[in-house]
Design a protein around this motif. Structure first.
Motif, PDB file in Angstrom:
ATOM      1  N   ARG A 164      26.500  29.473  18.569  1.00 45.49           N
ATOM      2  CA  ARG A 164      27.134  29.229  17.273  1.00 45.49           C
ATOM      3  C   ARG A 164      26.147  29.344  16.121  1.00 45.49           C
ATOM      4  NH1 ARG A 164      31.435  24.395  18.486  1.00 45.49           N
ATOM      5  NH2 ARG A 164      33.091  25.779  19.207  1.00 45.49           N
ATOM      6  N   LEU A 165      24.892  29.052  16.362  1.00 47.13           N
ATOM      7  CA  LEU A 165      23.892  29.198  15.311  1.00 47.13           C
ATOM      8  C   LEU A 165      23.725  30.671  14.936  1.00 47.13           C
ATOM      9  CD1 LEU A 165      21.859  27.871  13.454  1.00 47.13           C
ATOM     10  CD2 LEU A 165      20.170  28.054  15.283  1.00 47.13           C
ATOM     11  N   ILE A 166      23.764  31.543  15.910  1.00 50.38           N
ATOM     12  CA  ILE A 166      23.686  32.982  15.640  1.00 50.38           C
ATOM     13  C   ILE A 166      24.896  33.415  14.824  1.00 50.38           C
ATOM     14  CG2 ILE A 166      23.715  35.279  16.715  1.00 50.38           C
ATOM     15  CD1 ILE A 166      22.114  33.986  19.037  1.00 50.38           C
ATOM     16  N   LEU A 167      26.070  32.908  15.182  1.00 50.97           N
ATOM     17  CA  LEU A 167      27.271  33.212  14.396  1.00 50.97           C
ATOM     18  C   LEU A 167      27.124  32.709  12.966  1.00 50.97           C
ATOM     19  CD1 LEU A 167      30.298  32.444  16.738  1.00 50.97           C
ATOM     20  CD2 LEU A 167      29.626  34.650  15.805  1.00 50.97           C
ATOM     21  N   VAL A 186      33.175  33.554  10.804  1.00 56.52           N
ATOM     22  CA  VAL A 186      33.634  33.391  12.192  1.00 56.52           C
ATOM     23  C   VAL A 186      33.299  31.998  12.700  1.00 56.52           C
ATOM     24  CG1 VAL A 186      33.367  34.272  14.542  1.00 56.52           C
ATOM     25  CG2 VAL A 186      33.453  35.869  12.623  1.00 56.52           C
ATOM     26  N   LEU A 187      32.168  31.473  12.296  1.00 54.52           N
ATOM     27  CA  LEU A 187      31.786  30.133  12.726  1.00 54.52           C
ATOM     28  C   LEU A 187      32.825  29.105  12.300  1.00 54.52           C
ATOM     29  CD1 LEU A 187      29.456  28.151  13.814  1.00 54.52           C
ATOM     30  CD2 LEU A 187      29.323  27.647  11.380  1.00 54.52           C
ATOM     31  N   PHE A 188      33.282  29.204  11.058  1.00 55.91           N
ATOM     32  CA  PHE A 188      34.255  28.226  10.570  1.00 55.91           C
ATOM     33  C   PHE A 188      35.547  28.263  11.386  1.00 55.91           C
ATOM     34  CE2 PHE A 188      31.533  28.488   6.787  1.00 55.91           C
ATOM     35  CZ  PHE A 188      31.339  27.137   6.559  1.00 55.91           C
ATOM     36  N   VAL A 230      25.527  27.096   8.459  1.00 57.50           N
ATOM     37  CA  VAL A 230      24.551  26.332   9.251  1.00 57.50           C
ATOM     38  C   VAL A 230      24.722  24.841   8.983  1.00 57.50           C
ATOM     39  CG1 VAL A 230      22.090  25.863   9.560  1.00 57.50           C
ATOM     40  CG2 VAL A 230      22.906  28.226   9.461  1.00 57.50           C
ATOM     41  N   TYR A 231      24.921  24.478   7.719  1.00 61.42           N
ATOM     42  CA  TYR A 231      25.144  23.072   7.366  1.00 61.42           C
ATOM     43  C   TYR A 231      26.435  22.547   8.017  1.00 61.42           C
ATOM     44  CZ  TYR A 231      26.214  18.937   4.629  1.00 61.42           C
ATOM     45  OH  TYR A 231      26.539  17.664   4.254  1.00 61.42           O
ATOM     46  N   ALA A 232      27.500  23.333   7.960  1.00 62.32           N
ATOM     47  CA  ALA A 232      28.769  22.918   8.567  1.00 62.32           C
ATOM     48  C   ALA A 232      28.630  22.761  10.073  1.00 62.32           C
ATOM     49  CB  ALA A 232      29.863  23.927   8.235  1.00 62.32           C
ATOM     50  N   LEU A 233      27.848  23.626  10.699  1.00 65.08           N
ATOM     51  CA  LEU A 233      27.613  23.513  12.134  1.00 65.08           C
ATOM     52  C   LEU A 233      26.878  22.228  12.473  1.00 65.08           C
ATOM     53  CD1 LEU A 233      27.793  24.719  14.965  1.00 65.08           C
ATOM     54  CD2 LEU A 233      25.664  25.948  14.474  1.00 65.08           C
ATOM     55  N   SER A 234      25.884  21.871  11.674  1.00 65.40           N
ATOM     56  CA  SER A 234      25.162  20.628  11.944  1.00 65.40           C
ATOM     57  C   SER A 234      26.069  19.414  11.766  1.00 65.40           C
ATOM     58  CB  SER A 234      23.918  20.513  11.064  1.00 65.40           C
ATOM     59  OG  SER A 234      24.276  20.276   9.729  1.00 65.40           O
ATOM     60  N   GLN A 235      26.931  19.455  10.759  1.00 67.75           N
ATOM     61  CA  GLN A 235      27.893  18.357  10.559  1.00 67.75           C
ATOM     62  C   GLN A 235      28.883  18.281  11.723  1.00 67.75           C
ATOM     63  OE1 GLN A 235      27.460  16.063   8.763  1.00 67.75           O
ATOM     64  NE2 GLN A 235      26.600  16.643   6.836  1.00 67.75           N
TER      65      GLN A 235
END
Length: 64
Positions: free
Chosen positions: A2-5, A12-14, A44-49
């Motif tokens: 997911r970090l690569i995305l 796409v991550l969202f 990246v911030y949304a992924l960490s959250q």
């Protein structure tokens, strides 16, 4: 994965973390080359959250 995305395909991550409206906004932001960097940082911030929220849910679930 997911970090690569988040870095290369931020919208796409969202969609993978269940935030389709944010994904559409991010897609509009990414249409410009200048907007791609803020879109990637936002992803990246949304992924960490998202990961933090998952850990909190696991901790709450383990207690009850």
């Amino acid at each position: 994965m997911r970090l690569i995305l988040a870095i290369f395909l931020p919208p796409v991550l969202f969609f993978t973390i269940g935030r389709p409206l944010a994904g559409l906004i991010c897609l509009v932001l990414q249409f410009t080359l200048i907007g791609w960097v803020p879109a990637a940082l936002w992803a990246v911030y949304a992924l960490s959250q998202y990961k933090t929220d998952q850990r909190i849910q696991e901790a709450i679930g383990d207690r009850g």
